[in-house]
Design an enzyme around this catalytic site. Structure first.
Site, PDB file in Angstrom:
ATOM      1  N   ASP A 121       0.871  -1.174   0.000  1.00  0.00           N
ATOM      2  CA  ASP A 121       0.000   0.000   0.000  1.00  0.00           C
ATOM      3  C   ASP A 121       0.908   1.224   0.000  1.00  0.00           C
ATOM      4  O   ASP A 121       2.090   1.128   0.358  1.00  0.00           O
ATOM      5  CB  ASP A 121      -0.904  -0.031   1.229  1.00  0.00           C
ATOM      6  CG  ASP A 121      -1.847   1.163   1.268  1.00  0.00           C
ATOM      7  OD1 ASP A 121      -2.308   1.580   0.196  1.00  0.00           O
ATOM      8  OD2 ASP A 121      -2.114   1.667   2.366  1.00  0.00           O
ATOM      9  N   LYS A 122       0.404   2.371  -0.400  1.00  0.00           N
ATOM     10  CA  LYS A 122       1.253   3.567  -0.451  1.00  0.00           C
ATOM     11  C   LYS A 122       1.126   4.431   0.800  1.00  0.00           C
ATOM     12  O   LYS A 122       2.039   4.487   1.629  1.00  0.00           O
ATOM     13  CB  LYS A 122       0.934   4.410  -1.694  1.00  0.00           C
ATOM     14  CG  LYS A 122       1.877   5.601  -1.876  1.00  0.00           C
ATOM     15  CD  LYS A 122       1.532   6.425  -3.089  1.00  0.00           C
ATOM     16  CE  LYS A 122       0.349   7.337  -2.845  1.00  0.00           C
ATOM     17  NZ  LYS A 122       0.642   8.432  -1.897  1.00  0.00           N
TER      18      LYS A 122
ATOM     19  N   PHE B 233     -17.312  11.585   2.056  1.00  0.00           N
ATOM     20  CA  PHE B 233     -16.430  11.127   0.986  1.00  0.00           C
ATOM     21  C   PHE B 233     -16.757   9.687   0.616  1.00  0.00           C
ATOM     22  O   PHE B 233     -16.976   8.838   1.476  1.00  0.00           O
ATOM     23  CB  PHE B 233     -14.963  11.219   1.417  1.00  0.00           C
ATOM     24  CG  PHE B 233     -14.016  10.661   0.395  1.00  0.00           C
ATOM     25  CD1 PHE B 233     -13.678  11.394  -0.719  1.00  0.00           C
ATOM     26  CD2 PHE B 233     -13.487   9.383   0.551  1.00  0.00           C
ATOM     27  CE1 PHE B 233     -12.816  10.879  -1.675  1.00  0.00           C
ATOM     28  CE2 PHE B 233     -12.624   8.860  -0.391  1.00  0.00           C
ATOM     29  CZ  PHE B 233     -12.282   9.612  -1.509  1.00  0.00           C
TER      30      PHE B 233
ATOM     31  N   ASP C  20      -4.603   6.025  -4.414  1.00  0.00           N
ATOM     32  CA  ASP C  20      -4.227   7.392  -4.757  1.00  0.00           C
ATOM     33  C   ASP C  20      -4.164   7.596  -6.266  1.00  0.00           C
ATOM     34  O   ASP C  20      -4.336   6.669  -7.051  1.00  0.00           O
ATOM     35  CB  ASP C  20      -2.887   7.727  -4.108  1.00  0.00           C
ATOM     36  CG  ASP C  20      -2.726   9.211  -3.844  1.00  0.00           C
ATOM     37  OD1 ASP C  20      -3.507  10.006  -4.408  1.00  0.00           O
ATOM     38  OD2 ASP C  20      -1.836   9.594  -3.075  1.00  0.00           O
TER      39      ASP C  20
ATOM     40  N   GLY D  43      -3.532  -1.534   7.121  1.00  0.00           N
ATOM     41  CA  GLY D  43      -4.802  -2.004   7.669  1.00  0.00           C
ATOM     42  C   GLY D  43      -6.012  -1.296   7.104  1.00  0.00           C
ATOM     43  O   GLY D  43      -7.106  -1.837   7.169  1.00  0.00           O
TER      44      GLY D  43
ATOM     45  N   ASN E 184      -8.415  -0.554   4.467  1.00  0.00           N
ATOM     46  CA  ASN E 184      -8.881  -1.109   3.200  1.00  0.00           C
ATOM     47  C   ASN E 184      -7.980  -2.217   2.641  1.00  0.00           C
ATOM     48  O   ASN E 184      -8.114  -2.589   1.486  1.00  0.00           O
ATOM     49  CB  ASN E 184      -9.002  -0.003   2.131  1.00  0.00           C
ATOM     50  CG  ASN E 184      -9.957   1.085   2.543  1.00  0.00           C
ATOM     51  OD1 ASN E 184     -10.966   0.805   3.185  1.00  0.00           O
ATOM     52  ND2 ASN E 184      -9.637   2.318   2.207  1.00  0.00           N
TER      53      ASN E 184
END
Length: 1249
Positions: A551-552, A669, A791, A923, A925
């Site tokens: 993940d970023k 959102f 992103d 953690g 998503n």
């Protein structure tokens, strides 16, 4: 015609998610496919009925085998079903056999009970898309296992005095009275409900589908409007009780078995049954001393295992169990307290103002809630939940239906902590219960822990094959023993014992326990380094990891975002970057920054999403929660924002009123919509305004074209290519006639349209200091690294270049796939990402984004390109171009805008091409991908990480190489221990076979010395070697049946057998040896020269192989650094040498060696022969070490194996795909090959040169 269809011709949503075809399944069908839980895993269901003839056969077989067949059938329930039942139609089945996608079998009994069709009609009458005669066919989803007890209860029907039409079993299945139920002949509403339980879920028979289906609550097929019309008044006590009899208690209850039951289940394990067989055999042979030691160890192992199992189960139960007192609303307007375990779908609950912990999944219908969902998402940032949208009916739009996934911002999930609630005036915060128990989102998470995905690791499958091979050796040994013992006229009972002894020698009972040594030590070392493992069997899999997905945000980059600057707009042109947003003039841009967020105050502290927090703080405004004076805005509002220097900033609409903005409504959102918005009203203004914030591309598409700058894309790319995160803002005034009440009901799409573009927010998300070194270390070790993030694409590519995932000179090709439309089929275009080299050279210009036709010139360049794919394109490729998916994931390095389920799909796609995949995320998503990967490493200590095999206390990716190093060390240890245990069996087998020639055997204490003192100690301590600090490119072998592994074992077997044979044979060539008189009783033949020589030489061989198989570099530290192991070997060598070289003596030593160990003292009279035997031992030592050090792992042996057994194709699919890509340099930027792309490949693919 359904209501939706009558309005706009649109089809209503499918309310039967597990119906796999349009054809109704025949009532004679014996199988069907079910979907399990919220993850929709497929399970094949086959019906069976009891067979009297098969039952009689099993009874006779039980008598013949003295009950052993029942033990086998206990281990294999599917075998029991096959042996006692016959396949039947599911409709008439008495039991079902379930087979999941991993090949595992489960057997469940079919139960029946009285139920009421009218109750079902009453519950699901809100499904507006169903006709009245179809209502009873929609009962298709899960119910928690607590309903099992209620379902077993017999009694009167839930609602008395209500009649249904009689239904004959012979009626046609297409009759309008299809139902889930099997009506009885009585003229009442009671019917027979047929069901079975599987993995904490209940499945009921559906006559419409002719299969078993889930029983669910109000989480599917319910129009949004129903929650405000039919469901908002709650249930009466009678209705609640009736539904509880169907749905069961609202509990996520994990049963903790008693110590006695756990003990019995553990004893019936095949490993312990084999141990008990061995103990019985040894007792019959009067090996009491050895048997007593084994019994003590066995009892200790059983006690520890039972205690740990109960402790872990109780810990999990304590962690998940929750029930409290809740307030429910009744139709008469009365609110009363009740225990949360009695909640059922349809109940209306009041959420207390000071918050609570949710005990069910509920739909919010009034008020706002601030919720901490870290238990489910790992994200500790509070989330604001708003009421479920209920737009006015429209003749042009389809009716919106509630979905927990699509409306998660309006759903309060079980287990989440509600921190605070807000409501308007005298209103209350209400929610309608949609799901209870194990059917909730938390229940589904707990189910994944209770029933985890099996680890498909080849090492464990090969271990079973090797045990089968050892069993074959045992069979050959038994045949040999029978022949020899008959030839020697040995005692019959003694011969039977010896033959059975061969089984316990060739297949050592301690083998399964010994193979876990490496993982146990690795788990302990990981814990010391801050990495916790809840699935030890995954540690060995970490040693074979070939690809890691990251993940970023929060994983590769810092959690926090810093506002680098803002880019406002003037007359469709971007202005210069403003570093301090507080310097902006008061206007829509600054108001948008101050209002378009989900921040709130908890205990006086401003909390919320870090991005929102940075944005709001940059405005230098203040936020006030609603107080007593909130009537100045003509209505009640939840939040007010205003400049900190309010005295000097006055509203343009009043000479006296201060400038204050009230936030009237918030559209939270949504990752699917990629935006959020708020409706506001400035104090004294005549109209409301809407402010929107989100992904630049999305915001631009919602704006009036004339307000979007002409250089929008150029400016956006200039920031994203530098690694900045860009957020766009937009605004528009609303109609002055729009009232507050209308603003609370207006649909989101009616608000978020015709916007005026305001500009960009530019945020900086720096790499963590540990990221780049770790990525370089992994790439140097030939481990692929992939970024999967939600992103922006260009931002992700920039971060990938910065951290080293993509080399500076490498090409990145963006895959842009579009779904089919009215204008044409699905298509793919390939676009180069603009690299700095191209910008500097000037060779490539903006025309790079142009699409060329298939006749374009083929690009001949470096074949090491990388794909960058968005979530949207990933979905299109997966659905419309499945034949392209292997190539895209093989070269894909950046996957941006990926939804949580798409992350899981990516991991599965990589596994499909033979990658051993790791996943590292914070953690949020990432839970699905963490659970699906071979090794999931969570950087969050939230409760959601309990579903991840590994959890790191260190909040950076430095834990990834640690886990890989320990995995490699554990795998090498497991291989070494397995080889040692296999050779230990062969050595002892050889010793026994040789001694059987003289009707002798090893003595009781000799067995004890070999099995406990030598083997147990060295097998336990040889795993203490720490992992090597360097990750090398070659992964350790993971197969026990690989040619090189088998060659090593075979050579060692030949060596040890030859040494023992030479030692035994050399005795016959000595002048002092005399052939012993052979007794029919083996215990009289133990104290002989033959026994002493065979035992002494073999005892050294156990130690030699333990040292030879305890390898060091490149995966573990050298053997001499394992101090306990070296000390143990030194003591054992000393003890064995002492027994070999001790001259004739008297006293305790003589008693121990002669009387206890039953060995002859040779050194006093036959020293030269003793030295010869010791020379054989030294030769064995040198040969074994040379073989393991210079031959077993040599490239020469690998080349020889390749010549003798050449590979036709690579065993890993990804290598074949990579070879195909390299052989086709024109792909993807040049010509297309339809034959390789399959029938689903669309010809409308354009290429860029």
């Amino acid at each position: 015609m359904s209501r939706t269809a009558s309005r706009n011709g649109a089809e209503p949503p499918d309310v039967s998610p597990i119906r796999f075809s349009n054809n109704t399944r025949s009532s004679n069908s014996s199988s069907s496919v079910l979907k399990v839980g919220l993850s929709n895993d497929e399970v094949e269901c086959t019906g069976y009925r009891l067979s009297i003839f098969k039952m009689i056969g099993i009874v006779l077989l039980t008598v013949v085998t003295l009950g052993f067949i029942q033990l086998v059938l206990y281990w294999k329930p599917e075998w029991r079903l096959w042996c006692t039942h016959s396949v039947s139609s599911i409709r008439e089945a008495e039991a079902v056999l379930l087979k999941d996608e991993y090949g595992q079998y489960f057997v469940e009994k079919i139960h029946t009970r009285g139920a009421d069709e009218n109750l079902i009609r009453q519950i699901y009458s809100n499904r507006l898309e169903l006709q009245e005669d179809e209502v009873s066919s929609v009962l298709k989803c899960s119910v928690n296992v607590a309903s099992r007890d209620a379902l077993h209860q017999s009694g009167s029907s839930v609602v008395e005095g209500m009649e249904v039409n009689g239904y004959s079993e012979d009626e046609d299945d297409d009759d309008a009275s299809k139902t889930l139920l099997k009506p009885t002949r009585q003229k009442d509403s009671r019917s027979k409900l047929r069901y079975f339980e599987f993995q904490k879920l209940i499945y009921v028979w559906d006559r419409d589908c002719q299969s078993y289906q889930f029983l669910h609550g109000l989480d599917e097929g319910i129009p949004n409007a129903s929650f405000y019309s039919d469901l908002n008044n709650g249930l009466t006590v009678s209705q609640q009780s009736q539904r509880c009899s169907l749905f069961g208690q609202n509990l996520i209850d994990i049963k903790v078995k008693s110590y006695f039951k756990l003990f019995i289940e553990e004893v019936l394990n095949p490993f312990y049954i084999f141990e008990l067989f061995s103990i019985a055999l040894w007792c019959a042979e009067e090996y009491y001393s050895y048997t007593i030691c084994i019994v003590i160890i066995l009892i200790f192992s059983l006690v520890v295992s039972v205690y740990e199992t109960k402790k872990l189960t109780k810990t999990l139960k304590d962690m998940v169990v929750h029930h409290s007192t809740v307030i429910v609303c009744r139709p008469n307007g009365v609110c009363e307290e009740t225990d949360s375990k009695w909640l059922v779908p349809g109940d209306v609950v009041l959420i207390p103002q000071n918050g609570c912990v949710m005990s069910c999944d509920a739909v919010l219908i009034s008020g706002n809630c601030i919720v901490n969902e870290s238990m489910l998402t790992g994200e500790s940032v509070p989330v604001t939940k708003t009421p479920l949208p209920n737009p006015p009916p429209s003749d042009t739009e389809a009716i919106p239906y509630y979905s927990p996934d699509a409306h998660k911002r309006h759903t309060l999930f079980c287990g989440t902590h509600i921190i605070q609630t807000r409501f308007y005036g005298s209103g209350k915060v209400k929610a309608v219960v949609a799901r209870t128990g194990f059917s909730t989102l938390k229940g589904d998470l707990i189910r994944t822990i209770l029933y985890p995905k099996p680890v498909g690791f080849k090492f464990y499958r090969d271990a079973l094959k090797f045990i089968g091979l050892l069993s074959f050796v045992a069979l050959m040994g038994m045949i040999y023993s029978v022949v020899i013992l008959i030839y020697r006229k040995a005692d019959t009972a003694d011969s039977v014992y010896k033959v059975l002894d061969i089984i316990t020698i060739c297949v050592p009972p301690a083998l399964p326990a010994a193979m876990t040594v490496g993982t146990v030590y690795a788990q302990s070392r990981l814990k010391k380094q801050g990495v916790f493992c809840i699935s030890p069997q995954r540690i060995n899999a970490c040693g074979k990891l070939k690809l890691i997905c990251f993940d970023k945000t929060g994983t590769l980059t810092e959690d926090g975002l810093d506002l680098w600057g803002v880019v406002p707009l003037q007359e469709r042109h971007f202005l210069s970057v403003v570093q301090k947003a507080a310097d902006l003039a008061l206007g829509p841009f600054r108001v948008a920054m101050a209002t378009c967020h989900s921040l709130t105050r908890i205990d006086g502290e401003l909390v919320g999403d870090p991005l929102d927090l940075k944005m709001f703080q940059a405005t230098n405004w203040i936020l006030e929660e609603p107080g007593s004076d909130t009537t100045r805005f003509d209505t009640i509002i939840p939040t007010i924002v205003k400049p900190a220097s309010n005295g000097t900033l006055l509203s343009d609409h009043s000479d006296e009123a201060p400038y204050e903005v009230g936030i009237l409504r918030q559209f939270p959102f949504s990752s699917g919509l990629q935006r959020m918005s708020v409706i506001t009203r400035t104090l004294g203004a005549k109209n409301m305004e809407v402010f929107v914030k989100g992904a630049p591309e999305m915001i631009a598409s919602l704006c009036i074209r004339e307000t979007v700058p002409l250089d929008f894309l150029e400016v956006l790319q200039s920031f994203t290519q530098q690694g900045y995160r860009v957020i766009a803002l937009a605004w528009r005034p609303l109609d002055p006639k729009l009232s507050w009440h209308h603003s609370q009901r207006i649909s989101r799409k009616d608000v978020e349209c015709n916007l005026n573009f305001l500009g960009f927010l530019v945020l900086q998300n720096a790499l963590k200091p540990e990221t780049t070194p770790v990525i370089h270390e992994l790439i140097a070790a030939d481990i692929r690294t992939v970024m999967v993030t939600g992103d922006n694409m260009l931002t992700a590519i920039s971060v990938a270049r910065d951290c080293g995932m993509v080399a500076p000179m490498s090409k990145v090709i963006m895959v842009n796939a579009t779904p089919p439309s009215g204008e044409g089929p699905a298509s793919i275009s390939w676009n180069y990402d603009t690299t700095p080299e191209r910008e500097n050279s000037g060779k490539y210009t903006q025309s790079d984004s142009q699409l060329y036709n298939s006749n374009a010139v083929t690009y001949q360049g470096d074949d090491r390109f990388h794909f960058a794919v968005t979530g949207k394109s990933f979905a299109v490729v997966r659905e419309h171009f499945p034949c392209l998916m292997p190539r895209i994931v093989q070269r894909g390095t950046v996957f941006a805008r990926m939804a949580p389920d798409q992350k899981t799909q990516l991991v599965e796609a990589l596994q499909d091409i033979s990658y051993c995949v790791g996943m590292c995320g914070d953690g949020a998503n990432d839970c699905g991908a963490l659970k699906t990967a071979h090794a999931g490493i969570s950087l969050s200590e939230a409760e959601a990480s309990v579903a991840s095999p590994f959890t790191s206390k260190t909040q950076n990716i430095s834990s990834v190489p640690i886990v890989i190093r320990e995995g490699r060390a554990a795998l090498v240890t497991s291989l070494g221990v397995f080889k040692y245990m296999a050779l230990y069996s062969i050595i002892q087998f050889t010793s026994v076979i040789i001694l059987y020639w003289t009707n002798s055997n090893l003595g009781d204490w000799q067995f004890l010395y070999v099995d406990l003192i030598i083997t147990t100690s060295v097998a336990t301590l040889m795993g203490l070697n720490r992992s090597h600090p360097t990750l090398v490119r070659r992964r350790p072998p993971g197969s026990l049946v690989a040619p090189i592994f088998l060659i090593s074992i075979l050579i060692e077997i030949v060596l040890v057998c030859s040494i023992q044979a030479i030692a035994y044979s050399s005795l016959h060539y000595t002048t002092w040896w005399k052939a012993p008189s052979i007794s029919p009783h083996s215990e009289d033949n133990i104290y002989t020269y033959e026994n002493t020589i065979v035992f002494t030489v073999s005892s050294f061989q156990y130690m030699i192989l333990a040292a030879a198989f305890s390898k060091g570099a490149p995966y573990r530290t050298p053997i001499y650094k394992n101090v306990p192991f070296m000390a143990d070997l030194a003591l054992l060598v000393t003890a064995s040498s002492f027994m070999l070289f001790l001259p004739s003596s008297s006293g305790v030593l003589n008693w121990f060696i002669v009387d206890v160990m039953q060995l002859k003292l040779l050194a006093g009279e036959h020293l030269s022969f003793v030295l010869f035997m010791f020379g054989l031992v030294l030769f064995n030592f040198a040969a074994s070490f040379l073989l393991e050090t210079f031959v077993a792992d040599s490239n020469f042996l690998r080349r020889c194996v390749s010549l003798v057994r050449p590979k036709k194709t690579p065993k890993h699919i990804f290598k074949t795909i990579e070879h195909q890509i390299r052989e086709d340099p024109s792909w993807p930027m040049g010509s297309q090959n339809h034959s390789q792309l399959g029938p689903n490949y669309s010809p409308s693919i354009t290429h860029l040169s």
